[in-house]
Design a protein around this motif. Structure first.
Motif, PDB file in Angstrom:
ATOM      1  N   LEU A  34       0.806  -1.228   0.000  1.00  0.00           N
ATOM      2  CA  LEU A  34       0.000   0.000   0.000  1.00  0.00           C
ATOM      3  C   LEU A  34       0.834   1.270   0.000  1.00  0.00           C
ATOM      4  O   LEU A  34       1.916   1.311   0.591  1.00  0.00           O
ATOM      5  CB  LEU A  34      -0.883   0.035   1.257  1.00  0.00           C
ATOM      6  N   ILE A  35       0.304   2.293  -0.626  1.00  0.00           N
ATOM      7  CA  ILE A  35       0.807   3.659  -0.444  1.00  0.00           C
ATOM      8  C   ILE A  35      -0.363   4.451   0.128  1.00  0.00           C
ATOM      9  O   ILE A  35      -1.429   4.531  -0.498  1.00  0.00           O
ATOM     10  CB  ILE A  35       1.302   4.286  -1.763  1.00  0.00           C
ATOM     11  N   LEU A  36      -0.168   4.943   1.338  1.00  0.00           N
ATOM     12  CA  LEU A  36      -1.248   5.652   2.028  1.00  0.00           C
ATOM     13  C   LEU A  36      -0.901   7.130   2.136  1.00  0.00           C
ATOM     14  O   LEU A  36       0.219   7.485   2.507  1.00  0.00           O
ATOM     15  CB  LEU A  36      -1.447   5.080   3.438  1.00  0.00           C
ATOM     16  N   THR A  37      -1.888   7.973   1.840  1.00  0.00           N
ATOM     17  CA  THR A  37      -1.631   9.399   1.936  1.00  0.00           C
ATOM     18  C   THR A  37      -2.786  10.144   2.600  1.00  0.00           C
ATOM     19  O   THR A  37      -3.944   9.729   2.508  1.00  0.00           O
ATOM     20  CB  THR A  37      -1.262   9.988   0.543  1.00  0.00           C
ATOM     21  N   ALA A  38      -2.442  11.221   3.278  1.00  0.00           N
ATOM     22  CA  ALA A  38      -3.382  12.126   3.959  1.00  0.00           C
ATOM     23  C   ALA A  38      -2.494  13.196   4.613  1.00  0.00           C
ATOM     24  O   ALA A  38      -1.266  13.138   4.503  1.00  0.00           O
ATOM     25  CB  ALA A  38      -4.200  11.396   5.026  1.00  0.00           C
ATOM     26  N   ARG A  43      -1.291   9.405  12.134  1.00  0.00           N
ATOM     27  CA  ARG A  43      -2.372   8.410  12.058  1.00  0.00           C
ATOM     28  C   ARG A  43      -2.081   7.383  10.981  1.00  0.00           C
ATOM     29  O   ARG A  43      -2.376   6.192  11.144  1.00  0.00           O
ATOM     30  CB  ARG A  43      -3.712   9.104  11.805  1.00  0.00           C
ATOM     31  N   LEU A  44      -1.486   7.827   9.888  1.00  0.00           N
ATOM     32  CA  LEU A  44      -1.134   6.883   8.814  1.00  0.00           C
ATOM     33  C   LEU A  44      -0.059   5.911   9.303  1.00  0.00           C
ATOM     34  O   LEU A  44      -0.121   4.714   9.031  1.00  0.00           O
ATOM     35  CB  LEU A  44      -0.630   7.638   7.578  1.00  0.00           C
ATOM     36  N   LYS A  45       0.924   6.456  10.047  1.00  0.00           N
ATOM     37  CA  LYS A  45       2.016   5.598  10.549  1.00  0.00           C
ATOM     38  C   LYS A  45       1.497   4.581  11.554  1.00  0.00           C
ATOM     39  O   LYS A  45       1.915   3.432  11.571  1.00  0.00           O
ATOM     40  CB  LYS A  45       3.107   6.464  11.185  1.00  0.00           C
ATOM     41  N   LYS A  46       0.574   5.024  12.398  1.00  0.00           N
ATOM     42  CA  LYS A  46      -0.035   4.130  13.393  1.00  0.00           C
ATOM     43  C   LYS A  46      -0.790   3.004  12.684  1.00  0.00           C
ATOM     44  O   LYS A  46      -0.679   1.833  13.044  1.00  0.00           O
ATOM     45  CB  LYS A  46      -1.009   4.936  14.263  1.00  0.00           C
ATOM     46  N   ILE A  58       2.890   8.602   2.809  1.00  0.00           N
ATOM     47  CA  ILE A  58       3.297   9.896   2.240  1.00  0.00           C
ATOM     48  C   ILE A  58       2.331  10.974   2.744  1.00  0.00           C
ATOM     49  O   ILE A  58       1.141  10.948   2.414  1.00  0.00           O
ATOM     50  CB  ILE A  58       3.302   9.870   0.692  1.00  0.00           C
ATOM     51  N   GLU A  59       2.868  11.880   3.538  1.00  0.00           N
ATOM     52  CA  GLU A  59       2.023  12.975   4.033  1.00  0.00           C
ATOM     53  C   GLU A  59       1.822  13.959   2.878  1.00  0.00           C
ATOM     54  O   GLU A  59       2.788  14.334   2.202  1.00  0.00           O
ATOM     55  CB  GLU A  59       2.746  13.643   5.223  1.00  0.00           C
ATOM     56  N   ALA A  60       0.581  14.329   2.612  1.00  0.00           N
ATOM     57  CA  ALA A  60       0.321  15.320   1.549  1.00  0.00           C
ATOM     58  C   ALA A  60      -1.017  16.006   1.789  1.00  0.00           C
ATOM     59  O   ALA A  60      -1.988  15.365   2.180  1.00  0.00           O
ATOM     60  CB  ALA A  60       0.307  14.636   0.173  1.00  0.00           C
ATOM     61  N   ASP A  61      -1.022  17.309   1.542  1.00  0.00           N
ATOM     62  CA  ASP A  61      -2.272  18.070   1.580  1.00  0.00           C
ATOM     63  C   ASP A  61      -2.777  18.165   0.137  1.00  0.00           C
ATOM     64  O   ASP A  61      -2.209  18.881  -0.686  1.00  0.00           O
ATOM     65  CB  ASP A  61      -2.002  19.461   2.157  1.00  0.00           C
ATOM     66  N   LEU A  62      -3.831  17.431  -0.151  1.00  0.00           N
ATOM     67  CA  LEU A  62      -4.292  17.342  -1.547  1.00  0.00           C
ATOM     68  C   LEU A  62      -4.998  18.603  -2.029  1.00  0.00           C
ATOM     69  O   LEU A  62      -5.366  18.694  -3.199  1.00  0.00           O
ATOM     70  CB  LEU A  62      -5.192  16.115  -1.731  1.00  0.00           C
ATOM     71  N   SER A  63      -5.158  19.590  -1.127  1.00  0.00           N
ATOM     72  CA  SER A  63      -5.692  20.870  -1.609  1.00  0.00           C
ATOM     73  C   SER A  63      -4.573  21.726  -2.187  1.00  0.00           C
ATOM     74  O   SER A  63      -4.814  22.795  -2.742  1.00  0.00           O
ATOM     75  CB  SER A  63      -6.398  21.627  -0.478  1.00  0.00           C
ATOM     76  N   SER A  64      -3.329  21.250  -2.036  1.00  0.00           N
ATOM     77  CA  SER A  64      -2.180  22.033  -2.495  1.00  0.00           C
ATOM     78  C   SER A  64      -1.612  21.443  -3.789  1.00  0.00           C
ATOM     79  O   SER A  64      -1.300  20.257  -3.866  1.00  0.00           O
ATOM     80  CB  SER A  64      -1.117  22.040  -1.385  1.00  0.00           C
TER      81      SER A  64
END
Ligand SMILES: NC(=O)c1ccc[n+]([C@@H]2O[C@H](COP(=O)([O-])OP(=O)(O)OC[C@H]3O[C@@H](n4cnc5c(N)ncnc54)[C@H](OP(=O)(O)O)[C@@H]3O)[C@@H](O)[C@H]2O)c1
Length: 259
Positions: A34-38, A43-46, A58-64
């Motif tokens: 999986l590749i998880l983003t938010a 919380r993703l790491k947990k 991958i931490e990402a703000d999808l509004s940017s």
């Protein structure tokens, strides 16, 4: 039938809570890396620690715009076999009362991020003649309009319309690539708190919603509606004049407002 190379990755946006988190758990159980983003990386790491599969966070703000481009650069080395465009949120209230900034962000996340990731990842899937894209719309996207939740309904209409159009184009090309949209009614997640609403209808669990959605995705159903009530509502929309449907939706939406 589920035809897929297990070594390709499933990319899930908005995996830090609700439906997205459940998608991650289910696909991990099926053995997909999986590749998880938010935005909420912790919380993703947990979640990643609990899953018995390879997980890239991958931490990402999808509004940017820059974060969306950074995400695409980071996933470039990996073959993506499943894309679940799940991140999204809503807002409630009369159009003149809701905040412009929140709505502009909603358009970025609910529309532009879905469009962008689909545009970037679909060509590779077509080239490989395999892959799945599931865009999480909403039953809201199948209604003519949603007074008192106007922007949210409009964003989800975009997702449903775009998805169905691309699905038709793929079918005409005879490709073995899936694109579909998930159109649930109320699901018990953090959605309500973010959108400032209380559901008028009883919600389903994100666990059921994601399980049903994946089953239908692997069966290649283009429009996925998990509950009978909403299936019936969507069926009857075609027989009602749209002004009456819009008035009924307004009535339903006003019941949600508590401010
Ligand atoms: N719950 C419902 O009743 C319902 C019904 C129909 C459709 N849907 C749709 O289902 C999808 C999932 O929602 P949910 O119900 O599971 O709600 P949720 O629990 O609030 O989850 C929303 C997810 O979207 C992510 N997200 C929000 N803004 C983001 C941003 N700017 N950048 C990156 N990620 C962002 C959140 O992560 P971070 O906050 O960590 O960034 C979170 O993981 C949404 O598209 C929603 O519109 C929900």
């Amino acid at each position: 039938m589920e035809v897929h190379q297990k070594k390709s990755y499933a990319l899930i946006t908005g995996a830090s809570s609700g439906i997205g988190e459940e998608f991650a758990k289910k696909l991990a159980k099926k053995g997909y890396p999986l590749i998880l983003t938010a935005r909420r990386e912790e919380r993703l790491k947990k979640l990643a620690k609990k899953l018995k599969t390879q997980v890239i966070v991958i931490e990402a703000d999808l509004s940017s715009d820059s974060d969306r481009n950074r995400l695409i650069e980071k996933i470039r080395p990996y073959e993506i076999g499943i894309l679940i465009n799940n991140a999204g949120f809503g807002d409630c209230g009369a159009f003149t009362n809701t905040r412009l900034e929140k709505e502009m962000n909603m358009i970025e996340v609910n529309i532009k991020a879905v469009h962008f990731l689909t545009k970037k990842l679909l060509p590779g899937m077509l080239k490989n003649n395999s892959g799945y894209i599931l865009n999480v719309a909403s039953s809201a996207g199948l209604f003519p309009a949603g007074p008192y939740m106007a922007a949210y309904y409009a964003t989800k209409s975009y997702v449903a319309s775009l998805t169905r159009a691309i699905a038709h184009e793929i079918k005409e090309r005879g490709k073995n690539v899936y694109i579909g949209c998930l159109c649930p009614g109320p699901v018990n997640t953090e959605f309500n708190a973010v959108a400032d609403v209380e559901f008028a209808l009883k919600g389903i669990s994100p666990e059921f919603c994601s399980r049903y959605a994946l089953k239908k995705m692997f069966q290649k159903k283009t429009v996925i509606i998990p509950t009978l009530t909403l299936k019936l509502a969507v069926f009857f929309i075609r027989f009602l004049p749209s002004n009456i449907m819009i008035a009924l939706t307004a009535h339903q939406q006003k019941r949600k407002l508590y401010r």
